[in-house]
Design a protein around this motif. Structure first.
Motif, short mmCIF file in Angstrom:
data_model
loop_
_atom_site.label_atom_id
_atom_site.label_comp_id
_atom_site.label_asym_id
_atom_site.label_seq_id
_atom_site.Cartn_x
_atom_site.Cartn_y
_atom_site.Cartn_z
N GLY A 158 0.81 -1.22 0.00
CA GLY A 158 0.00 0.00 0.00
C GLY A 158 0.84 1.26 0.00
O GLY A 158 0.40 2.32 -0.46
N ALA A 159 2.08 1.17 0.51
CA ALA A 159 2.95 2.35 0.55
C ALA A 159 3.22 2.88 -0.86
O ALA A 159 3.43 4.08 -1.04
CB ALA A 159 4.27 2.01 1.25
N LEU A 160 3.21 2.00 -1.86
CA LEU A 160 3.45 2.46 -3.24
C LEU A 160 2.28 3.26 -3.77
O LEU A 160 2.45 4.11 -4.65
CB LEU A 160 3.74 1.27 -4.16
N LEU A 161 1.07 2.99 -3.25
CA LEU A 161 -0.08 3.81 -3.65
C LEU A 161 0.10 5.23 -3.17
O LEU A 161 -0.42 6.17 -3.75
CB LEU A 161 -1.37 3.22 -3.09
N ARG A 162 0.82 5.38 -2.04
CA ARG A 162 1.00 6.70 -1.45
C ARG A 162 2.34 7.33 -1.86
O ARG A 162 2.75 8.34 -1.30
CB ARG A 162 0.92 6.57 0.08
N GLY A 163 3.04 6.69 -2.80
CA GLY A 163 4.26 7.28 -3.34
C GLY A 163 5.48 7.11 -2.46
O GLY A 163 6.35 7.99 -2.41
N ALA A 164 5.59 5.99 -1.78
CA ALA A 164 6.74 5.73 -0.90
C ALA A 164 8.04 6.00 -1.63
O ALA A 164 8.20 5.67 -2.80
CB ALA A 164 6.72 4.29 -0.41
N GLN A 165 9.00 6.60 -0.92
CA GLN A 165 10.34 6.78 -1.47
C GLN A 165 11.26 5.79 -0.74
O GLN A 165 11.14 5.64 0.47
CB GLN A 165 10.83 8.21 -1.24
N GLY A 166 12.16 5.17 -1.46
CA GLY A 166 13.11 4.27 -0.82
C GLY A 166 12.44 3.05 -0.21
O GLY A 166 11.30 2.72 -0.53
N GLY A 167 13.16 2.39 0.70
CA GLY A 167 12.64 1.20 1.36
C GLY A 167 13.13 -0.07 0.70
O GLY A 167 13.40 -0.11 -0.50
N ASP A 168 13.28 -1.12 1.51
CA ASP A 168 13.67 -2.42 0.96
C ASP A 168 12.40 -3.23 0.68
O ASP A 168 11.29 -2.81 0.99
CB ASP A 168 14.65 -3.16 1.87
N VAL A 169 12.59 -4.41 0.08
CA VAL A 169 11.43 -5.21 -0.34
C VAL A 169 10.66 -5.70 0.89
O VAL A 169 9.44 -5.86 0.85
CB VAL A 169 11.86 -6.36 -1.28
N GLN A 170 11.36 -5.91 2.01
CA GLN A 170 10.70 -6.34 3.24
C GLN A 170 9.75 -5.25 3.75
O GLN A 170 8.61 -5.52 4.12
CB GLN A 170 11.76 -6.66 4.29
N THR A 171 10.21 -4.01 3.75
CA THR A 171 9.40 -2.89 4.24
C THR A 171 8.23 -2.62 3.30
O THR A 171 7.11 -2.38 3.74
CB THR A 171 10.28 -1.64 4.35
N LEU A 172 8.50 -2.67 1.99
CA LEU A 172 7.47 -2.29 1.01
C LEU A 172 6.48 -3.40 0.73
O LEU A 172 5.32 -3.13 0.43
CB LEU A 172 8.14 -1.86 -0.31
N HIS A 173 6.95 -4.68 0.81
CA HIS A 173 6.11 -5.78 0.32
C HIS A 173 6.12 -7.00 1.25
O HIS A 173 5.71 -8.09 0.83
CB HIS A 173 6.59 -6.24 -1.05
N GLY A 174 6.60 -6.85 2.50
CA GLY A 174 6.83 -8.02 3.36
C GLY A 174 5.59 -8.60 4.04
O GLY A 174 5.73 -9.46 4.92
N LEU A 175 4.40 -8.14 3.64
CA LEU A 175 3.18 -8.71 4.23
C LEU A 175 2.62 -9.81 3.34
O LEU A 175 1.41 -9.92 3.12
CB LEU A 175 2.14 -7.62 4.48
N VAL A 176 3.53 -10.62 2.77
CA VAL A 176 3.13 -11.84 2.04
C VAL A 176 4.07 -12.95 2.45
O VAL A 176 5.28 -12.74 2.60
CB VAL A 176 3.11 -11.63 0.51
N SER A 177 3.50 -14.13 2.68
CA SER A 177 4.27 -15.30 3.09
C SER A 177 3.59 -16.52 2.49
O SER A 177 2.53 -16.40 1.88
CB SER A 177 4.30 -15.43 4.62
N CYS A 178 4.21 -17.70 2.64
CA CYS A 178 3.64 -18.91 2.03
C CYS A 178 4.01 -20.10 2.90
O CYS A 178 5.16 -20.22 3.33
CB CYS A 178 4.19 -19.09 0.62
N ALA A 179 3.04 -20.96 3.18
CA ALA A 179 3.28 -22.10 4.06
C ALA A 179 2.41 -23.27 3.63
O ALA A 179 1.44 -23.10 2.88
CB ALA A 179 2.96 -21.74 5.52
#
Ligand code: CO
Length: 421
Positions: A158-179
């Motif tokens: 969601g941060a990309l919808l708000r125009g996030a600057q910088g950040g690593d993939v964990q911060t920007l997209h880390g709310l996905v996992s698989c088990a």
């Protein structure tokens, strides 16, 4: 040593994925520091750890002390919202498709309840022939199924919808996992209670202090939803809903209610807080869409990714993950020139429904500017959209359901960062 010829398949250095298979990358001197040993074996010393026995078995294993310390990153904490918040999966350091239980992302609305299963019940009531209450021991006797599924918070990216600057993939997209989730088909338990003809929805409630609740359409409940008791082979962790959680494959994470304690059959949705004031999608004209459950087709390059640094020009393996709430991943394309040209990546894992798929492709970095992107297509034929397409369709007020193509900029010093193209 003879130099093999690398077959370029798209602009700015993308190399045919077949080089990751039979064609091979060795001998190109660029993948890593792999060297050919001398014919007489000289120069090879027996290392210290091979000269004496190490410690014996342990009760519950731990990672190597020499491996990178993998950690979830914790997000905001708000004193007005005790126990609320999220932690994120370190996608940039993982390979394959399974997230270790210790690293699966978390999202809590009132913290983690300390549940003794001996005192926990799962009640099915409302529009049923016979209300039922199951203990944990009761449920362990039922037949179970195991499936590998992704779980994604609808607020992920969601941060990309708000125009996030910088950040690593964990911060920007880390709310996905698989088990691998193991549990009882919800339809089995609902059939036992006897669902009335007029029932259309199931109100699912957790045993946390927020009584987190979501309304689940009966059609989905009777399809592929599980009451999950095990995650990657061990009892579901407390932060994932111990002793049991709902698991709704392919749908936004919030509806897979943790610490599941009640399933009430109803004619209409319950209109819980988390389906009225939250987890709705506000459009440009301020109307909000409710009950937007499926997660879209999506992919990310996880390495290289934001805040990494490439040591120098040469051959790299780009790798990442792709998934879709509608089915399996049919294709992932990668661009190194900001979307002007694309090449097919190699899919390295099985094409499983509603699970992460791993992709890779070789890339010859010439040391200049590059924009790395991936674009997934799922088994339903849906193609991952650009950020512009998402913003045009949805406006700038939305917080949830952002599947847009991620762009990683690489500059001439090798620094990688989130960019918009
Ligand atoms: Co939604």
């Amino acid at each position: 040593m003879t130099e093999k010829k690398l077959e370029q398949v798209a602009g700015n250095g993308l190399i045919n994925r077949r080089h990751l298979l039979g064609m091979g990358l060795t001998g190109m001197g660029a993948v890593a520091g792999s060297r050919v040993l001398a014919a007489d074996g000289s120069g090879f010393e027996i290392p210290q750890w091979s000269r004496q026995p190490g410690p014996g078995p342990s009760a519950y294993g731990a990672p190597s002390s020499h491996a990178i310390a993998l950690q979830r990153s914790s997000g905001f904490t708000n004193p007005l919202y005790p126990g609320g918040g999220a932690s994120r999966t370190p996608l940039q350091h993982l390979q394959g498709t399974i997230t270790p239980n210790s690293l699966h992302f978390e999202r809590h609305h009132a913290g983690i309840p300390d549940i003794d299963p001996a005192g926990h019940r799962l009640v099915i009531n409302g529009l049923v022939r016979q209300p039922l209450a199951f203990s944990y021991e009761d449920l362990l006797k039922y037949p179970m199924q195991s499936h590998v599924y992704f779980l994604e918070c609808s607020g992920n990216s969601g941060a990309l919808l708000r125009g996030a600057q910088g950040g690593d993939v964990q911060t920007l997209h880390g709310l996905v996992s698989c088990a691998e989730w193991t549990g009882i088909q919800l339809s089995t338990l609902l059939d036992e209670a006897g669902v009335s003809d007029e029932a259309r929805w199931v109100a699912a409630v957790g045993a946390d202090a927020a009584s987190m609740g979501r309304s689940l359409p009966l059609e989905k409940a009777m399809d592929d939803v599980l009451v999950a008791l095990f995650q990657n082979g061990e009892p579901v962790r407390p932060e994932q809903g111990y002793p049991m959680r709902l698991f709704c494959p392919g749908w936004e994470g919030n509806i897979s209610v943790k610490w599941l304690t009640q399933l009430k059959l109803t004619r209409a949705p319950a209109q819980f807080r988390d389906e009225t004031s939250k987890y709705t999608d506000t459009l440009g004209d301020r109307r909000s869409l409710q009950f937007t459950f499926p997660m879209d087709v999506k992919s990310l390059i996880t390495s290289p990714s934001g805040e990494m640094s490439l040591p120098g020009a040469g051959l790299y393996k780009l790798t990442g993950i792709a998934w879709s709430g509608a089915g399996s991943i049919a294709r992932v394309e990668v661009s190194a020139d900001g979307g002007r040209s694309w090449a097919d990546a190699l899919l390295e894992s099985e094409a499983r429904d509603k699970a992460l798929t791993r992709f890779s492709i070789p890339w010859q970095w010439d040391g200049g500017n590059a924009v790395l992107q991936s674009r997934a297509t799922d088994s339903a034929g849906s193609v991952q959209p650009t950020r512009d397409t998402v913003l045009t369709a949805r406006g700038t007020l939305a917080n949830y359901h952002n599947p847009c193509i991620q762009s990683w900029g690489v500059n001439s010093t090798g620094e990688v960062s989130n960019v918009y193209v």
